[in-house]
Design a protein around this motif. Sequence first.
Motif, PDB file in Angstrom:
ATOM      1  N   VAL A 394       0.759  -1.348   0.069  1.00  0.00           N
ATOM      2  CA  VAL A 394      -0.182  -0.107   0.349  1.00  0.00           C
ATOM      3  C   VAL A 394       1.090   1.059   0.379  1.00  0.00           C
ATOM      4  CG1 VAL A 394      -1.764   0.887   1.358  1.00  0.00           C
ATOM      5  CG2 VAL A 394      -1.571  -1.347   0.992  1.00  0.00           C
ATOM      6  N   GLY A 395       0.542   2.054  -0.781  1.00  0.00           N
ATOM      7  CA  GLY A 395       1.191   3.446  -1.079  1.00  0.00           C
ATOM      8  C   GLY A 395       2.532   3.581  -1.597  1.00  0.00           C
ATOM      9  N   GLU A 396       2.845   2.453  -2.175  1.00  0.00           N
ATOM     10  CA  GLU A 396       4.060   2.424  -3.451  1.00  0.00           C
ATOM     11  C   GLU A 396       3.502   2.735  -4.494  1.00  0.00           C
ATOM     12  OE1 GLU A 396       6.548  -0.515  -2.613  1.00  0.00           O
ATOM     13  OE2 GLU A 396       6.945   0.003  -0.336  1.00  0.00           O
ATOM     14  N   GLU A 397       4.053   2.866  -5.880  1.00  0.00           N
ATOM     15  CA  GLU A 397       4.304   2.921  -6.877  1.00  0.00           C
ATOM     16  C   GLU A 397       4.300   1.653  -7.689  1.00  0.00           C
ATOM     17  OE1 GLU A 397       4.703   6.623  -8.700  1.00  0.00           O
ATOM     18  OE2 GLU A 397       2.883   8.009  -7.481  1.00  0.00           O
ATOM     19  N   TYR A 398       3.662   1.122  -8.692  1.00  0.00           N
ATOM     20  CA  TYR A 398       4.352  -0.256  -9.601  1.00  0.00           C
ATOM     21  C   TYR A 398       3.835   0.148 -11.305  1.00  0.00           C
ATOM     22  CZ  TYR A 398       4.577  -1.931  -5.239  1.00  0.00           C
ATOM     23  OH  TYR A 398       4.472  -2.123  -4.552  1.00  0.00           O
ATOM     24  N   GLU A 399       4.393  -0.065 -12.305  1.00  0.00           N
ATOM     25  CA  GLU A 399       3.776  -0.221 -13.493  1.00  0.00           C
ATOM     26  C   GLU A 399       3.148  -1.614 -13.669  1.00  0.00           C
ATOM     27  OE1 GLU A 399       5.854  -0.733 -17.779  1.00  0.00           O
ATOM     28  OE2 GLU A 399       7.056  -0.080 -16.202  1.00  0.00           O
ATOM     29  N   VAL A 400       2.177  -0.976 -14.252  1.00  0.00           N
ATOM     30  CA  VAL A 400       1.374  -2.695 -15.190  1.00  0.00           C
ATOM     31  C   VAL A 400       1.991  -3.915 -15.557  1.00  0.00           C
ATOM     32  CG1 VAL A 400      -1.023  -3.147 -14.552  1.00  0.00           C
ATOM     33  CG2 VAL A 400      -0.523  -1.088 -13.416  1.00  0.00           C
ATOM     34  N   ILE A 401       1.964  -4.698 -15.541  1.00  0.00           N
ATOM     35  CA  ILE A 401       1.931  -6.094 -16.590  1.00  0.00           C
ATOM     36  C   ILE A 401       0.425  -7.068 -16.701  1.00  0.00           C
ATOM     37  CG2 ILE A 401       3.283  -7.822 -17.241  1.00  0.00           C
ATOM     38  CD1 ILE A 401       4.808  -5.169 -16.499  1.00  0.00           C
ATOM     39  N   ILE A 402       0.297  -7.158 -18.020  1.00  0.00           N
ATOM     40  CA  ILE A 402      -0.903  -8.282 -17.359  1.00  0.00           C
ATOM     41  C   ILE A 402      -0.500  -9.130 -18.689  1.00  0.00           C
ATOM     42  CG2 ILE A 402      -2.437  -5.897 -17.358  1.00  0.00           C
ATOM     43  CD1 ILE A 402      -3.179  -6.091 -20.714  1.00  0.00           C
ATOM     44  N   THR A 403      -1.226  -9.863 -18.662  1.00  0.00           N
ATOM     45  CA  THR A 403      -0.800 -11.485 -19.434  1.00  0.00           C
ATOM     46  C   THR A 403      -2.556 -11.811 -19.299  1.00  0.00           C
ATOM     47  OG1 THR A 403       0.504 -12.445 -18.417  1.00  0.00           O
ATOM     48  CG2 THR A 403      -0.811 -13.656 -19.619  1.00  0.00           C
ATOM     49  N   THR A 404      -3.162 -11.963 -21.079  1.00  0.00           N
ATOM     50  CA  THR A 404      -4.625 -12.453 -21.111  1.00  0.00           C
ATOM     51  C   THR A 404      -4.987 -13.088 -21.976  1.00  0.00           C
ATOM     52  OG1 THR A 404      -4.799 -11.250 -23.105  1.00  0.00           O
ATOM     53  CG2 THR A 404      -4.570  -9.310 -21.685  1.00  0.00           C
ATOM     54  N   PHE A 405      -6.282 -13.263 -22.097  1.00  0.00           N
ATOM     55  CA  PHE A 405      -6.853 -14.430 -22.871  1.00  0.00           C
ATOM     56  C   PHE A 405      -6.475 -14.863 -23.900  1.00  0.00           C
ATOM     57  CE2 PHE A 405      -9.046 -15.601 -18.480  1.00  0.00           C
ATOM     58  CZ  PHE A 405      -8.580 -17.043 -18.202  1.00  0.00           C
ATOM     59  N   ALA A 406      -6.019 -13.553 -24.317  1.00  0.00           N
ATOM     60  CA  ALA A 406      -6.491 -12.541 -26.149  1.00  0.00           C
ATOM     61  C   ALA A 406      -4.913 -12.534 -26.171  1.00  0.00           C
ATOM     62  CB  ALA A 406      -7.090 -11.487 -26.189  1.00  0.00           C
ATOM     63  N   GLY A 407      -3.784 -13.493 -25.933  1.00  0.00           N
ATOM     64  CA  GLY A 407      -2.564 -13.086 -26.608  1.00  0.00           C
ATOM     65  C   GLY A 407      -1.998 -12.358 -26.577  1.00  0.00           C
ATOM     66  N   LEU A 408      -2.103 -11.950 -24.845  1.00  0.00           N
ATOM     67  CA  LEU A 408      -0.693 -10.942 -24.845  1.00  0.00           C
ATOM     68  C   LEU A 408      -0.187 -11.457 -23.109  1.00  0.00           C
ATOM     69  CD1 LEU A 408      -2.762  -7.467 -24.764  1.00  0.00           C
ATOM     70  CD2 LEU A 408      -1.085  -8.316 -26.751  1.00  0.00           C
ATOM     71  N   TYR A 409       1.235 -11.708 -22.967  1.00  0.00           N
ATOM     72  CA  TYR A 409       2.036 -12.319 -22.528  1.00  0.00           C
ATOM     73  C   TYR A 409       2.601 -11.025 -21.577  1.00  0.00           C
ATOM     74  CZ  TYR A 409      -0.661 -16.431 -24.984  1.00  0.00           C
ATOM     75  OH  TYR A 409      -1.676 -16.922 -25.797  1.00  0.00           O
ATOM     76  N   ARG A 410       2.753 -11.086 -20.387  1.00  0.00           N
ATOM     77  CA  ARG A 410       3.710 -10.031 -19.361  1.00  0.00           C
ATOM     78  C   ARG A 410       3.821  -8.879 -21.020  1.00  0.00           C
ATOM     79  NH1 ARG A 410       9.003 -12.907 -16.805  1.00  0.00           N
ATOM     80  NH2 ARG A 410       8.114 -11.602 -14.840  1.00  0.00           N
ATOM     81  N   TYR A 411       3.012  -8.461 -20.802  1.00  0.00           N
ATOM     82  CA  TYR A 411       3.263  -7.286 -21.936  1.00  0.00           C
ATOM     83  C   TYR A 411       2.657  -6.093 -20.621  1.00  0.00           C
ATOM     84  CZ  TYR A 411       0.612  -3.841 -25.450  1.00  0.00           C
ATOM     85  OH  TYR A 411       0.412  -3.096 -26.214  1.00  0.00           O
ATOM     86  N   ARG A 412       3.649  -4.980 -20.915  1.00  0.00           N
ATOM     87  CA  ARG A 412       4.213  -3.415 -20.844  1.00  0.00           C
ATOM     88  C   ARG A 412       2.754  -2.571 -20.760  1.00  0.00           C
ATOM     89  NH1 ARG A 412      10.336  -2.963 -18.643  1.00  0.00           N
ATOM     90  NH2 ARG A 412       9.736  -1.302 -17.750  1.00  0.00           N
ATOM     91  N   LEU A 413       2.098  -3.113 -20.210  1.00  0.00           N
ATOM     92  CA  LEU A 413       0.841  -1.459 -20.277  1.00  0.00           C
ATOM     93  C   LEU A 413       1.712  -0.623 -20.089  1.00  0.00           C
ATOM     94  CD1 LEU A 413      -2.210  -1.747 -21.192  1.00  0.00           C
ATOM     95  CD2 LEU A 413      -2.622  -1.817 -18.573  1.00  0.00           C
ATOM     96  N   GLY A 414       2.170   0.020 -19.279  1.00  0.00           N
ATOM     97  CA  GLY A 414       2.550   1.155 -19.729  1.00  0.00           C
ATOM     98  C   GLY A 414       2.038   2.462 -18.724  1.00  0.00           C
ATOM     99  N   ASP A 415       1.162   1.881 -17.921  1.00  0.00           N
ATOM    100  CA  ASP A 415       0.778   2.998 -16.706  1.00  0.00           C
ATOM    101  C   ASP A 415       0.775   2.706 -15.178  1.00  0.00           C
ATOM    102  OD1 ASP A 415      -1.100   2.673 -19.251  1.00  0.00           O
ATOM    103  OD2 ASP A 415      -3.040   1.894 -17.506  1.00  0.00           O
ATOM    104  N   VAL A 416       1.503   3.698 -14.392  1.00  0.00           N
ATOM    105  CA  VAL A 416       1.855   3.650 -13.078  1.00  0.00           C
ATOM    106  C   VAL A 416       0.583   4.066 -12.409  1.00  0.00           C
ATOM    107  CG1 VAL A 416       3.023   5.077 -11.937  1.00  0.00           C
ATOM    108  CG2 VAL A 416       4.280   4.630 -13.861  1.00  0.00           C
ATOM    109  N   VAL A 417       0.448   2.667 -11.738  1.00  0.00           N
ATOM    110  CA  VAL A 417      -0.661   2.863 -10.436  1.00  0.00           C
ATOM    111  C   VAL A 417      -0.534   2.848  -8.846  1.00  0.00           C
ATOM    112  CG1 VAL A 417      -2.376   1.957 -12.081  1.00  0.00           C
ATOM    113  CG2 VAL A 417      -0.743   0.808 -10.179  1.00  0.00           C
TER     114      VAL A 417
END
Length: 586
Positions: A394-417
């Motif tokens: 909690v309180g820390e920032e991260y870049e989001v990595i997603i793996t989806t059912f539509a063929g994206l694996y360890r995909y850097r979304l480019g969003d900071v949350v």
Amino acid sequence: MLEKVKGFNGDRVIEEFEALTKEAERVQRETLQRILEENGAAEYLQNLGLGGKTDPDSFKACVPLVTHKDLEPYIQKIADGDALPILTGRPIKSISLSSGTTQGKPKLVPFNEELEQSTMEIYRTSFAFRNRAHPIGNGKALQFIYSSKQFRTKGGLLATTATTNVYLSQAYKNTMKDIQSQCCSPEEVIFSLDYNQSLYCHLLCGLICSEEVQFVFSTFAHSIVHAFRTFELVWEDLCCDIREGVLSSRITIPSIRSAVSKLLRPNPQLADTIYSKCVSLSSWYGVIPELWPNAKYVYGIMTGSMEPYLSKLRHYAANLPLMSADYGSSEGWIGANIDPEEPPESATFTILPNIGYFEFIPLKERGQEQKVENCASIIGHREPEPIGLTEVNVGEEYEVIITTFAGLYRYRLGDVVKIAGFHNSTPKLQFVHRRNLILTVNIDKNTEKDLQLAVEEASKLLAVEKVEVLDFTSHVDMSTDPGHYVIFWELSSNAREEVLSNCCDCLDRAFIDAGYVGSRKVRAIGPLELRIVNSGTFHKILEHYVSLGAALSQFKTPRCVGLSNCSVLQILNSSVLKSIFSNAYC
């Protein structure tokens, strides 16, 4: 208790969501296993040597982090009609096109039935929590939604925006009916390619159904603001249409004329009511609850680049609640807003752990991150390894990595949350900024949020002139020595030179990043430049993106325009009325 809506059981949806979020770690492992089992035959995964393994450790050891550029050749093969499994085991249903506002051109992204299903799950989940807070009855939604251009790829796949792919699906139509969110407008209006005619008809149909409207929606806040700025210009024509029962001659597309005319009957009483309400409004304050008295809230994505429109949206909505919609992208969904009563500026999004596999790259404090990135090429620094969904702090920032059912694996979304907290064992995210949208000349680093805060601070000086900033963007001009920031403003009316000069100085000082302040003081960055552009400039930018295939409701004003986005930069530079340089550090 939730209001009972036919075909929808909100209590059950919330129960299922609670069960998923309590067992987030287990659900994540099972979700990754499903993704890898379903797509194990895909060329991409076969080449990485997973050998049928589906556990997180093997997955992370074999599969690299990627960006869209890394996957482009595979997606292009799919678009070109390669029959072999490329990224997924089952065929890709269609191709989604991103808005293109970030990089200047749309990205191609795979779209399939699993992504469609996760979209419906997000919609149902957020509606269940929203309806618990503000129950709606039988009715409709005033929705400013638009399709985009559609074309067939070389391989025969439909290519269009992600929202249009969703709107075309029967699952979407069924879900909207279940959750009492059917659009006032007929499909012919939604799927028209002339967004000006569509917008006029959305407003007209909304007024015809004024007593039935339960809420107002568009994908992004910008589209709602744009709709009511347009309403200010055309409301008398709309009243005339309703009074006479005859559709305006501005609607020239036969299919739209036919569909909307079926809804239109002479109604002088309604026209007189709308007219009297409009003339009684002060600067259109509260127009939404005034004309749609049964509306419970205004709904749409209101975070990130949409925050600058909140002030105007609140003006139109008065005391009607603003609710931020869910967190996702053309690549896939991430989380639902399960705290709809929080103001949009504080909106959080709870991840659904069953719709994808999520990882997070820890980011350092700004000063540390800046130092690391500047030294990376010298000392061979490696960024931190991604961590799992339940391992974030909690309180820390991260870049989001997603793996989806539509063929994206360890995909850097480019969003900071930022991790705002947890719901059960699942993190709640706050969107911070796009990682690649950064103003930088030297060792400075200012994000989209920093730009927004600077504009908000400087625009306060316009209040005495009764002038508002209608829209804005930025550019780093490296053609000068040293380079400098350029801020483009479109104003509602003229402001005195002295006021604009003070605004420019305020903008310069409002960037408080240590790297920027230090560089300005030693003249390693030149004085900030404020360029005032012609009225309608940002509408030209909108039209530019729509001409490329973006949907109006998907449009986001690019907040930082680079040289690669030359068409938009040309529109801006050709529209400059005056240019002011800062004296803040003289």
